[in-house]
Design a protein around this motif. Structure first.
Motif, PDB file in Angstrom:
ATOM      1  N   PHE A  42       0.864  -1.181   0.000  1.00 26.51           N
ATOM      2  CA  PHE A  42       0.000   0.000   0.000  1.00 26.51           C
ATOM      3  C   PHE A  42       0.897   1.225   0.000  1.00 26.51           C
ATOM      4  N   GLU A  43       0.421   2.315  -0.553  1.00 26.63           N
ATOM      5  CA  GLU A  43       1.218   3.527  -0.695  1.00 26.63           C
ATOM      6  C   GLU A  43       0.261   4.708  -0.777  1.00 26.63           C
ATOM      7  N   PRO A  44       0.032   5.410   0.369  1.00 24.42           N
ATOM      8  CA  PRO A  44      -0.936   6.519   0.344  1.00 24.42           C
ATOM      9  C   PRO A  44      -0.698   7.484  -0.831  1.00 24.42           C
ATOM     10  N   CYS A  45       0.557   7.909  -1.009  1.00 25.33           N
ATOM     11  CA  CYS A  45       0.873   8.766  -2.164  1.00 25.33           C
ATOM     12  C   CYS A  45       2.124   8.250  -2.854  1.00 25.33           C
ATOM     13  N   GLY A  46       3.242   8.277  -2.144  1.00 24.08           N
ATOM     14  CA  GLY A  46       4.513   7.875  -2.754  1.00 24.08           C
ATOM     15  C   GLY A  46       5.111   9.038  -3.517  1.00 24.08           C
ATOM     16  N   LEU A  47       6.425   9.204  -3.429  1.00 23.94           N
ATOM     17  CA  LEU A  47       7.094  10.308  -4.133  1.00 23.94           C
ATOM     18  C   LEU A  47       8.114   9.810  -5.142  1.00 23.94           C
ATOM     19  N   ASN A  48       8.771   8.666  -4.843  1.00 23.63           N
ATOM     20  CA  ASN A  48       9.845   8.234  -5.738  1.00 23.63           C
ATOM     21  C   ASN A  48       9.375   7.902  -7.146  1.00 23.63           C
ATOM     22  N   GLN A  49       8.118   7.439  -7.277  1.00 29.14           N
ATOM     23  CA  GLN A  49       7.624   7.169  -8.637  1.00 29.14           C
ATOM     24  C   GLN A  49       7.464   8.472  -9.420  1.00 29.14           C
ATOM     25  N   ILE A  50       7.242   9.587  -8.695  1.00 25.50           N
ATOM     26  CA  ILE A  50       7.113  10.894  -9.349  1.00 25.50           C
ATOM     27  C   ILE A  50       8.507  11.440  -9.685  1.00 25.50           C
ATOM     28  N   TYR A  51       9.440  11.319  -8.712  1.00 28.53           N
ATOM     29  CA  TYR A  51      10.823  11.731  -9.005  1.00 28.53           C
ATOM     30  C   TYR A  51      11.338  10.984 -10.229  1.00 28.53           C
ATOM     31  N   SER A  52      11.063   9.665 -10.277  1.00 27.46           N
ATOM     32  CA  SER A  52      11.556   8.835 -11.381  1.00 27.46           C
ATOM     33  C   SER A  52      11.062   9.355 -12.726  1.00 27.46           C
ATOM     34  N   GLN A  53       9.759   9.648 -12.805  1.00 25.92           N
ATOM     35  CA  GLN A  53       9.230  10.162 -14.072  1.00 25.92           C
ATOM     36  C   GLN A  53       9.915  11.470 -14.451  1.00 25.92           C
ATOM     37  N   ARG A  54      10.130  12.316 -13.465  1.00 25.04           N
ATOM     38  CA  ARG A  54      10.769  13.611 -13.733  1.00 25.04           C
ATOM     39  C   ARG A  54      12.195  13.442 -14.255  1.00 25.04           C
ATOM     40  N   TYR A  55      12.854  12.338 -13.852  1.00 28.27           N
ATOM     41  CA  TYR A  55      14.236  12.089 -14.270  1.00 28.27           C
ATOM     42  C   TYR A  55      14.338  11.136 -15.470  1.00 28.27           C
ATOM     43  N   GLY A  56      13.185  10.813 -16.095  1.00 33.43           N
ATOM     44  CA  GLY A  56      13.222   9.942 -17.271  1.00 33.43           C
ATOM     45  C   GLY A  56      13.575   8.501 -16.933  1.00 33.43           C
ATOM     46  N   THR A  57      13.276   8.094 -15.684  1.00 31.43           N
ATOM     47  CA  THR A  57      13.530   6.728 -15.223  1.00 31.43           C
ATOM     48  C   THR A  57      12.164   6.056 -15.103  1.00 31.43           C
ATOM     49  N   ILE A  58      11.988   4.938 -15.789  1.00 32.19           N
ATOM     50  CA  ILE A  58      10.641   4.358 -15.926  1.00 32.19           C
ATOM     51  C   ILE A  58      10.242   3.589 -14.660  1.00 32.19           C
ATOM     52  N   PRO A  59       9.146   4.001 -13.973  1.00 31.38           N
ATOM     53  CA  PRO A  59       8.749   3.293 -12.752  1.00 31.38           C
ATOM     54  C   PRO A  59       7.937   2.031 -13.032  1.00 31.38           C
ATOM     55  N   ILE A  60       8.217   1.004 -12.227  1.00 31.69           N
ATOM     56  CA  ILE A  60       7.364  -0.197 -12.175  1.00 31.69           C
ATOM     57  C   ILE A  60       6.672  -0.157 -10.825  1.00 31.69           C
ATOM     58  N   VAL A  61       5.341  -0.053 -10.818  1.00 32.53           N
ATOM     59  CA  VAL A  61       4.608   0.115  -9.564  1.00 32.53           C
ATOM     60  C   VAL A  61       3.436  -0.850  -9.471  1.00 32.53           C
ATOM     61  N   ARG A  62       3.033  -1.115  -8.226  1.00 34.66           N
ATOM     62  CA  ARG A  62       1.806  -1.884  -8.029  1.00 34.66           C
ATOM     63  C   ARG A  62       0.620  -0.926  -8.055  1.00 34.66           C
ATOM     64  N   LYS A  63      -0.517  -1.413  -8.539  1.00 36.64           N
ATOM     65  CA  LYS A  63      -1.702  -0.566  -8.684  1.00 36.64           C
ATOM     66  C   LYS A  63      -2.366  -0.364  -7.328  1.00 36.64           C
ATOM     67  N   THR A  64      -1.849   0.611  -6.571  1.00 33.41           N
ATOM     68  CA  THR A  64      -2.418   0.916  -5.251  1.00 33.41           C
ATOM     69  C   THR A  64      -2.175   2.383  -4.924  1.00 33.41           C
ATOM     70  N   GLY A  65      -3.107   2.978  -4.178  1.00 30.10           N
ATOM     71  CA  GLY A  65      -2.934   4.349  -3.676  1.00 30.10           C
ATOM     72  C   GLY A  65      -2.445   5.328  -4.719  1.00 30.10           C
ATOM     73  N   GLY A  66      -1.474   6.155  -4.292  1.00 28.35           N
ATOM     74  CA  GLY A  66      -0.941   7.191  -5.176  1.00 28.35           C
ATOM     75  C   GLY A  66      -0.172   6.650  -6.366  1.00 28.35           C
TER      76      GLY A  66
END
Length: 477
Positions: free
Chosen positions: A377-401
């Motif tokens: 679970f991840e209420p919001c999460g920030l690293n997936q947003i930082y990653s997108q900003r840096y052109g690094t492709i995130p792999i995430v589970r479909k939950t929360g933020g």
């Protein structure tokens, strides 16, 4: 212009243990930039660090304690910060929640109850500050008694309560309720009583005018038994007053165009320069320097919530592929040891750094190709947003933020150029491994890969967008 009192137990850069401090340091600043009069109130901990002047404003008497109100500014901004100065509670070594030995404070309930009572005096303009807020915006359980106590006041300000993580509730024995000398009318199952115990969080959920949390998906999830921690019924009952607003990020601190922590700055138009950061990362971590090998990054607390066990299950199969894996984090000692063992037996493929290192965190975001975030679970999460900003492709589970901020790369989203990462549903090693394999296939298609990077880098995750949504919420109160 609205007057907003922002109530928090931690604020970056004054003191930080987690994401709440980032929000508290960014949202009031963004609100002030949009023309509102937002002020922060927080305890005056011994560990606070600031370059700004701190001055005495007034002394008030609350529950037999003399408490000073001090004033400073959020460093580098004009935002006013009021510090609740009660030396016997806060002028002690340690952090907001743990003593210097890492044990939870034995008097946590007393500490934060006093903080809440002082906040109510400030909110009702009874603390000689000559300022009364229109809105009191409380955050997490430490401020949960503020809406409850304000509910007993005549002509009180409106209240907003933000949940940053439902897992932390501030629950104490019923004896604590008596020792805190709290008003009797709050003690019932429809108030702050929770199965015979005292719940600070419930005070915020029951009595605030509006409840928010840090992503729209998490707002739905906390109304279910899986994520509601026993309060899902109450949250469902109040669903018309509950909404989710995604956290912004500090776009100055996390900006590949100006980041002084990385060896080569770049933007979506100069993406080829990103590979120089990959080389620097491989060199720093003593991995074979090879631009064609996809590098997977992970920066996280090593706990089950973050899905570290799923990654450990996947590592043997990951090692059969041509890739490198770099990890920065700390937490569960068992997880730390197992990761170390993998790194020792595969030094050419895995690098594990236990602890937290701000510079290395930026180097990983800039130097990795793919970022793993398989949270349960991840209420919001920030690293997936930082990653997108840096052109690094995130792999995430479909939950929360994570579900709200990453668009899965499927044929349709790749065609209409909205995809920004890879999303999997089930919290299982097999589902995560399938997403990792999908990323490896996409990586071999440079044109598609670059499109994913560019789409993510162009998205607006600034605080001004989120602050605008909070202002809309405030105007409805």
């Amino acid at each position: 212009m609205k007057k907003i009192l922002f109530v928090t137990s931690e604020t970056h850069p004054l003191i930080k243990t987690g994401g709440l401090a980032d929000v508290s340091g960014s949202l009031p600043k963004a609100l002030v930039e949009l023309g509102e009069d937002a002020r922060i109130i927080m305890p005056n901990y011994q560990a606070i660090k600031t370059t700004e002047e701190i001055r005495y404003l007034s002394t008030i008497y609350v529950n037999n304690y003399a408490v000073n109100i001090l004033e400073t500014r959020l460093p580098g901004t004009g935002v006013i910060v009021w510090l609740v100065d009660a030396p016997e509670f806060f002028n002690v070594p340690g952090n907001p929640y743990h003593d210097k030995h890492g044990n939870p404070w034995a008097n946590s309930a007393e500490r934060f109850a006093l903080f809440c009572r002082v906040t109510v005096e400030v909110a009702m303009n009874r603390s000689y500050l000559d300022w009364k807020p229109d809105i009191v915006h409380c955050n997490d359980w430490q401020s949960g008694l503020v809406p409850a106590l304000l509910s007993l006041e005549y002509s009180r300000p409106a209240t907003v309560f933000t949940i940053h993580n439902m897992a932390y509730q501030g629950i104490f024995p019923s004896a604590t309720y008596l020792s805190l000398n709290l008003p009797g009318q709050l003690w019932n199952p429809y108030g702050i009583e929770y199965y015979g115990m005292l719940s600070f969080l419930k005070g915020g959920l029951v009595y605030s005018d509006r409840i928010t949390t840090v992503s729209p998906t998490y707002a739905k999830e906390i109304q279910t038994a899986e994520f509601g921690y026993g309060l899902e019924g109450l949250l469902s009952h109040r669903k018309d007053f509950l909404s989710g607003i995604i956290n912004g990020i500090d776009t100055d601190h996390w900006n590949p165009e100006t980041d002084s922590n990385i060896s080569q700055t770049y933007n979506h138009l100069t993406l080829t320069k990103k590979r120089l950061n990959k080389t620097a990362l491989q060199e720093k971590l003593s991995l074979p320097v090879d631009d064609s090998i996809p590098v997977f990054g992970l920066i996280s607390r090593l706990i089950e919530q973050k899905g570290i066990d799923l990654i450990l299950e996947c590592l043997p199969e990951m090692l059969t592929h041509r890739l490198q894996f770099v990890l920065l984090g700390n937490g569960n000692k068992g997880f730390e040891q197992r990761l170390h063992n993998f790194a020792e037996s595969h030094p050419d493929k895995i690098s594990v750094t236990i602890g937290y290192d701000e510079t290395l965190a930026h180097m990983i975001e800039a130097g990795a190709d793919i970022f793993l975030m398989p949270s349960r679970f991840e209420p919001c999460g920030l690293n997936q947003i930082y990653s997108q900003r840096y052109g690094t492709i995130p792999i995430v589970r479909k939950t929360g933020g994570l579900a709200d901020t990453v668009v899965d790369a499927v044929p349709e989203t790749l065609d209409n150029k909205t995809a920004t990462g890879l999303v999997f549903n089930e919290a299982s090693p097999a589902a995560l491994m399938e997403a990792i394999k999908r990323s490896l296939i996409l990586y071999t298609h440079p044109k598609t890969w670059k499109q994913l990077q560019t789409t993510g880098m162009k998205r607006d995750y600034s605080w001004s967008t989120s602050a605008q949504q909070y202002m809309t919420l405030y105007s409805h109160l």
